[in-house]
Every structure is written in C-alpha cells, then in structure tokens.
Design an enzyme around this catalytic site. Structure first.
Site, PDB file in Angstrom:
ATOM      1  N   GLU A  81       0.830  -1.198   0.000  1.00 46.13           N
ATOM      2  CA  GLU A  81       0.000   0.000   0.000  1.00 46.13           C
ATOM      3  C   GLU A  81       0.867   1.251   0.000  1.00 46.13           C
ATOM      4  O   GLU A  81       1.942   1.276   0.606  1.00 46.13           O
ATOM      5  CB  GLU A  81      -0.943   0.020   1.208  1.00 46.13           C
ATOM      6  N   CYS A  95       3.459   8.706   0.597  1.00 49.63           N
ATOM      7  CA  CYS A  95       3.926   7.836   1.681  1.00 49.63           C
ATOM      8  C   CYS A  95       4.225   6.480   1.064  1.00 49.63           C
ATOM      9  O   CYS A  95       3.324   5.810   0.538  1.00 49.63           O
ATOM     10  CB  CYS A  95       2.852   7.729   2.764  1.00 49.63           C
ATOM     11  N   CYS A 102       5.519  -6.233   7.586  1.00 53.06           N
ATOM     12  CA  CYS A 102       6.634  -5.779   8.422  1.00 53.06           C
ATOM     13  C   CYS A 102       6.924  -6.835   9.469  1.00 53.06           C
ATOM     14  O   CYS A 102       5.994  -7.355  10.099  1.00 53.06           O
ATOM     15  CB  CYS A 102       6.294  -4.446   9.099  1.00 53.06           C
ATOM     16  N   CYS A 106       5.263  -3.836  15.928  1.00 54.06           N
ATOM     17  CA  CYS A 106       4.914  -2.787  16.889  1.00 54.06           C
ATOM     18  C   CYS A 106       3.427  -2.921  17.218  1.00 54.06           C
ATOM     19  O   CYS A 106       2.594  -3.113  16.329  1.00 54.06           O
ATOM     20  CB  CYS A 106       5.210  -1.407  16.306  1.00 54.06           C
ATOM     21  N   CYS A 109       0.545  -0.672  15.509  1.00 55.90           N
ATOM     22  CA  CYS A 109       0.609  -0.523  14.054  1.00 55.90           C
ATOM     23  C   CYS A 109      -0.066  -1.707  13.373  1.00 55.90           C
ATOM     24  O   CYS A 109       0.278  -2.868  13.626  1.00 55.90           O
ATOM     25  CB  CYS A 109       2.064  -0.421  13.608  1.00 55.90           C
ATOM     26  N   CYS A 317      -1.430   7.250   9.537  1.00 57.04           N
ATOM     27  CA  CYS A 317      -0.245   6.654  10.153  1.00 57.04           C
ATOM     28  C   CYS A 317      -0.609   5.447  11.003  1.00 57.04           C
ATOM     29  O   CYS A 317      -1.470   5.525  11.885  1.00 57.04           O
ATOM     30  CB  CYS A 317       0.442   7.723  11.014  1.00 57.04           C
TER      31      CYS A 317
END
Length: 325
Positions: A81, A95, A102, A106, A109, A317
């Site tokens: 994305e 972005c 990932c 975290c 996220c 974010c």
C-alpha cells in the site's frame, strides 16, 4: 519501472536510451506510447518485454480530505500500500512502503499484524511514487508506509536518489525508522544526500518502549539517541521524533517530562501523532495531547501535532494493512 530490465532489453541501443525512457516516466508518462523521442520499434520492444510498472493496481480508496490510498500487487502476488496526501498549502506528499508487511510487530501498528512477505526492490518502491506522479505533481516523500526502511536500506536509498527526477528533492524526503540499529548506522555513515531522518519513538523509557515495540529489546534508547546525535553532527539537521499518543499509556505529565529529559532540543524536534484506530488502544484526547505538547515546549523541546490524513479509508499513520490481502 524496472530500469535494469530496460537496460538489458535495449542492449545494443545507444546508452542514453534508458535515460530517455526514465525521464518520460519521471515526468508522469503513463505508457511507452507517449515517449515521442523513442523510436516506434524500440517502444514496441519495450511493450513486449518490460512491464510499464513492476506493480499492478488492485484497488484505490479516496478520503473525504483528498487523500488517496492505493493497494498494489507485486509480480509474485504480494500486497503493498502507498498513499498520496494532499494539503491546502500545496504539498503533495507520497507515503511509500519499503516492504510487503513488516517483521517488527509494533503493537499500535496495523502493518505489524500482517504476515511479512519480503523486501521491495527499488523499482517497486519507485513505482508507488510514479503511480501518483501520473495523477499530479508530487513534491514530498516519506518512507513511512509498510515496513522498516532500515531493513531494506539499499533499495530505499536507491529509490530516494531518483526521487528528485519526480520533483521531490532530498530535503523534502524523510526516511523513518523504529530503530533498527545496523541499518540506522549505515544510513548515518553512508547516505551523503540531505535526506531527513525520523525516529519512531513512542515512549520515553526502555521499559515502556519494549512493551510497545519489541525491537527495543535488541536496540535500546541510549543507542538510538547516540546515532541520532551523530546524524545531527554530520548533517546539521534535526531528527524528527514520531510519538503516537496512546491514552493512559504514554501521555502522562511525568512521561512528557521524561521525554524532554531524553531529547536534547539541539538535535530533536517532536511530532505528536494522534492515534489512528487499529483495534488495540484508545487515542489520547485533544486536551491530553495539548498538555503533553505544552510540557515539552516548556522544557525547550519543539513539538508539533501531526495533521491526520485519510483516517476514514485506513490510510493514516499506523493503519496500512492491505485489508484485501
């Protein structure tokens, strides 16, 4: 666009031919057919052997605030994305993702909840930006999408070095890291261009940061602050500290004081990020964010509050998760 494949395919053509093809792409061309200073025969060869993009657009969502989120698929089917953010002052910021998924998990996220697929190539990173460049001019870029850029540093730097051709200068390019120290050290030592550095921090001490970000067990705050200090010494540019505001977790008065003690105002400025829902936490109130900011600034640490873009399409974010993956 895979420029290495372009070069291989055009072996025997003049050496400048690949540069011509790239210049058209960087200016926003949407097909080989638009490249009028490239011969018809050469364009036909490229059409047959080199896909115009290394990514296939799977879906696109548009926010009420003008933000656009694109879901792509790589040639081997992995989701990626990227986001175009439009601002009233004329900024058009892309972005970019550096990985599909990932591996660093975290807790706040959404990307960290995905299965990690692989690093992206420099061409796959650039093709995210080129997709939006074909829509309109872009002038800022942030490597804050899916993935940890310092785990894929070579491809990130290769892509960043080509962004000025699209209209995004190095000074308007930011690479964000959660603190993957080996890559961060290389970034500080090896990247000569004035690309900005952002540190995704989110806690003022090791104990809390390790709860929120498991990477901190390997690379504690003191090491990260040291590398950021070296970055300032070499570049004379402050490091952006990203700090997501989680209600009752990291937004208390004493934590603001602790953060101010950790960050030397000469080297850092803080960007407070309203939490964009991913299902696990509650976001801090506007009042709490304002109070936290006030404490930082009373201690001499410059702080701003990020303007949230694209929350209604899960493009803000921390929200990128390739929902259709």
């Amino acid at each position: 666009m895979d420029l290495d494949l372009v070069t291989q395919t055009l072996a025997g053509e003049p050496a400048y031919r690949t540069r011509q093809v790239w210049e058209w792409a960087a200016r926003g061309a949407s097909s080989y057919g638009e490249m009028t200073n490239v011969s018809t025969r050469t364009r036909a060869v490229l059409e047959e052997h080199v896909p115009f993009s290394t990514l296939e657009l799977d879906d696109e969502a548009r926010s009420r605030d003008g933000t656009v989120k694109a879901l792509f698929r790589t040639h081997d089917g992995h989701p990626v994305e990227a986001v175009l953010m439009r601002y009233r002052d004329g900024r058009r910021s892309v972005c970019l993702s550096s990985q599909s998924g990932c591996p660093l998990t975290c807790t706040f996220c959404a990307t960290g909840e995905m299965r990690f697929r692989r690093n992206l190539s420099a061409s796959e990173i650039l093709d995210q930006a080129l997709h939006f460049r074909r829509v309109e001019d872009v002038n800022h870029a942030v490597f804050m999408g899916m993935g940890e850029p310092m785990l894929n540093l070579d491809a990130v730097v290769e892509a960043a070095r080509r962004l000025p051709d699209l209209g995004v200068t190095h000074r308007r390019t930011t690479v964000s890291t959660v603190g993957w120290l080996p890559g961060l050290r290389r970034f500080v030592d090896e990247v000569a261009e004035p690309v900005r550095l952002a540190l995704s921090l989110h806690a003022p001490n090791d104990a809390l940061r390790s709860e929120l970000m498991p990477v901190n067990d390997r690379f504690p705050l003191s090491d990260l602050v040291h590398e950021c200090t070296r970055y300032f010494a070499l570049r004379r540019r402050k490091v952006f500290v990203e700090y997501v505001m989680l209600a009752g977790v990291n937004d208390r008065y004493e934590q603001a004081r602790e953060l101010a003690r950790l960050l030397n105002p000469r080297f850092f400025k803080v960007n407070l990020i309203p939490y964009n829902p991913t299902g696990r936490f509650e976001g801090s109130s506007r009042k709490a964010i304002a109070a936290f900011r006030r404490v930082l600034e009373e201690q001499g640490v410059r702080a701003t509050v990020r303007l949230t873009r694209g929350r209604d399409i899960e493009a803000a974010c921390g929200q990128l998760a390739a929902a259709r993956a």
